[in-house]
Design a protein around this motif. Structure first.
Motif, short mmCIF file in Angstrom:
data_model
loop_
_atom_site.label_atom_id
_atom_site.label_comp_id
_atom_site.label_asym_id
_atom_site.label_seq_id
_atom_site.Cartn_x
_atom_site.Cartn_y
_atom_site.Cartn_z
N ILE A 5 -15.16 -8.56 -9.03
CA ILE A 5 -13.87 -9.20 -9.30
C ILE A 5 -13.47 -8.87 -10.74
O ILE A 5 -14.25 -9.09 -11.66
CB ILE A 5 -13.96 -10.73 -9.10
CG1 ILE A 5 -14.30 -11.04 -7.65
CG2 ILE A 5 -12.66 -11.40 -9.51
CD1 ILE A 5 -14.57 -12.49 -7.37
N PRO A 6 -12.26 -8.32 -10.92
CA PRO A 6 -11.82 -7.99 -12.27
C PRO A 6 -11.63 -9.25 -13.10
O PRO A 6 -11.14 -10.26 -12.61
CB PRO A 6 -10.50 -7.25 -12.06
CG PRO A 6 -10.03 -7.66 -10.71
CD PRO A 6 -11.26 -8.02 -9.92
N THR A 7 -12.03 -9.18 -14.37
CA THR A 7 -11.92 -10.35 -15.24
C THR A 7 -11.08 -10.10 -16.48
O THR A 7 -10.40 -11.00 -16.95
CB THR A 7 -13.31 -10.86 -15.66
OG1 THR A 7 -14.03 -9.77 -16.25
CG2 THR A 7 -14.09 -11.40 -14.46
N GLU A 15 -6.38 -3.21 -11.23
CA GLU A 15 -6.62 -3.57 -9.84
C GLU A 15 -5.31 -3.85 -9.13
O GLU A 15 -5.10 -3.44 -7.99
CB GLU A 15 -7.55 -4.80 -9.79
CG GLU A 15 -8.08 -5.11 -8.41
CD GLU A 15 -7.22 -6.08 -7.62
OE1 GLU A 15 -7.28 -6.04 -6.39
OE2 GLU A 15 -6.49 -6.87 -8.23
N ARG A 16 -4.39 -4.53 -9.79
CA ARG A 16 -3.09 -4.83 -9.19
C ARG A 16 -2.28 -3.56 -8.95
O ARG A 16 -1.64 -3.42 -7.92
CB ARG A 16 -2.31 -5.81 -10.05
CG ARG A 16 -2.85 -7.21 -9.94
CD ARG A 16 -2.08 -8.18 -10.79
NE ARG A 16 -2.54 -9.54 -10.53
CZ ARG A 16 -2.20 -10.58 -11.27
NH1 ARG A 16 -1.38 -10.43 -12.29
NH2 ARG A 16 -2.65 -11.78 -10.98
N MET A 17 -2.31 -2.65 -9.89
CA MET A 17 -1.58 -1.39 -9.72
C MET A 17 -2.17 -0.58 -8.56
O MET A 17 -1.44 0.02 -7.79
CB MET A 17 -1.60 -0.57 -11.02
CG MET A 17 -0.83 -1.23 -12.16
SD MET A 17 0.85 -1.75 -11.74
CE MET A 17 1.64 -0.18 -11.54
N GLU A 18 -3.49 -0.60 -8.43
CA GLU A 18 -4.13 0.08 -7.31
C GLU A 18 -3.73 -0.58 -5.99
O GLU A 18 -3.52 0.09 -4.98
CB GLU A 18 -5.65 0.08 -7.47
CG GLU A 18 -6.13 1.02 -8.56
CD GLU A 18 -7.61 0.87 -8.87
OE1 GLU A 18 -8.30 0.04 -8.25
OE2 GLU A 18 -8.07 1.61 -9.75
N ARG A 19 -3.65 -1.91 -6.02
CA ARG A 19 -3.22 -2.65 -4.83
C ARG A 19 -1.79 -2.30 -4.43
O ARG A 19 -1.49 -2.13 -3.26
CB ARG A 19 -3.34 -4.15 -5.06
CG ARG A 19 -3.18 -4.95 -3.79
CD ARG A 19 -3.19 -6.43 -4.00
NE ARG A 19 -4.37 -6.91 -4.68
CZ ARG A 19 -4.53 -8.16 -5.06
NH1 ARG A 19 -3.59 -9.05 -4.81
NH2 ARG A 19 -5.61 -8.55 -5.68
N VAL A 20 -0.91 -2.17 -5.43
CA VAL A 20 0.48 -1.79 -5.15
C VAL A 20 0.50 -0.44 -4.46
O VAL A 20 1.14 -0.27 -3.43
CB VAL A 20 1.32 -1.73 -6.46
CG1 VAL A 20 2.65 -1.05 -6.22
CG2 VAL A 20 1.55 -3.12 -7.02
N LYS A 21 -0.22 0.51 -5.03
CA LYS A 21 -0.25 1.86 -4.47
C LYS A 21 -0.83 1.85 -3.05
O LYS A 21 -0.27 2.43 -2.13
CB LYS A 21 -1.09 2.76 -5.38
CG LYS A 21 -1.08 4.21 -5.00
CD LYS A 21 -1.87 5.01 -6.02
CE LYS A 21 -1.95 6.47 -5.61
NZ LYS A 21 -2.78 7.23 -6.54
N GLU A 22 -1.94 1.14 -2.89
CA GLU A 22 -2.62 1.07 -1.60
C GLU A 22 -1.77 0.37 -0.54
O GLU A 22 -1.74 0.78 0.62
CB GLU A 22 -3.94 0.32 -1.78
CG GLU A 22 -4.77 0.17 -0.55
CD GLU A 22 -6.03 -0.62 -0.85
OE1 GLU A 22 -6.28 -1.60 -0.14
OE2 GLU A 22 -6.75 -0.26 -1.80
N CYS A 23 -1.05 -0.66 -0.95
CA CYS A 23 -0.29 -1.47 0.01
C CYS A 23 1.10 -0.93 0.31
O CYS A 23 1.74 -1.37 1.26
CB CYS A 23 -0.14 -2.91 -0.51
SG CYS A 23 -1.69 -3.79 -0.56
N ARG A 24 1.56 0.02 -0.48
CA ARG A 24 2.94 0.50 -0.31
C ARG A 24 3.20 0.97 1.12
O ARG A 24 4.20 0.57 1.73
CB ARG A 24 3.22 1.63 -1.30
CG ARG A 24 4.68 2.04 -1.28
CD ARG A 24 5.05 2.86 -2.51
NE ARG A 24 5.22 1.95 -3.63
CZ ARG A 24 4.70 2.15 -4.85
NH1 ARG A 24 3.99 3.20 -5.10
NH2 ARG A 24 4.91 1.28 -5.81
#
Length: 120
Positions: A5-7, A15-24
């Motif tokens: 978990i990122p702290t 992690e959020r930017m990777e999530r944006v890319k992954e979820c697009r």
């Protein structure tokens, strides 16, 4: 093994930017499904059920106001509430408001249980 978990603020942002890319791609498929099942009809019947209107709200309202907006959409449980909440959640994600997007996502799941997305 469980993912770490990122702290730190930097790791959370990464992690959020990777999530944006992954979820697009997933979000685009979901948006297409919402559009196919009634977003256009919803927008014609209710002008507040458009991406543009929701984005305007997200950009002009305070975080407290946006949280109240999520509650209001859920509480009203109107004819187009599932489409409206899905669009609102997308706008919050697009603007990087992750905590509020999570609140909207939870509300969307509750609304979908009450009012399933209509069949075409």
């Amino acid at each position: 093994p469980l993912p770490q978990i990122p702290t730190s603020p930097e790791s959370i942002k990464k992690e959020r930017m990777e999530r944006v890319k992954e979820c697009r791609e997933v979000r685009l498929r979901a948006a297409k499904a919402v559009a196919e099942c009634g977003a256009e009809k919803a927008a014609k019947e209710n002008p507040t059920a458009t991406y543009e209107h929701c984005l305007m709200r997200v950009k002009t309202m305070t975080e407290k106001g946006l949280a109240n907006r999520v509650k209001a959409i859920e509480r009203a449980a109107g004819k187009h509430c599932v489409v409206k909440m899905a669009i609102f959640k997308s706008c919050l994600q697009d603007e990087g408001m992750w905590e509020l997007a999570e609140v909207a996502s939870d509300a969307l799941e509750r609304l979908k249980a009450l009012k399933p997305i209509p069949e075409v």
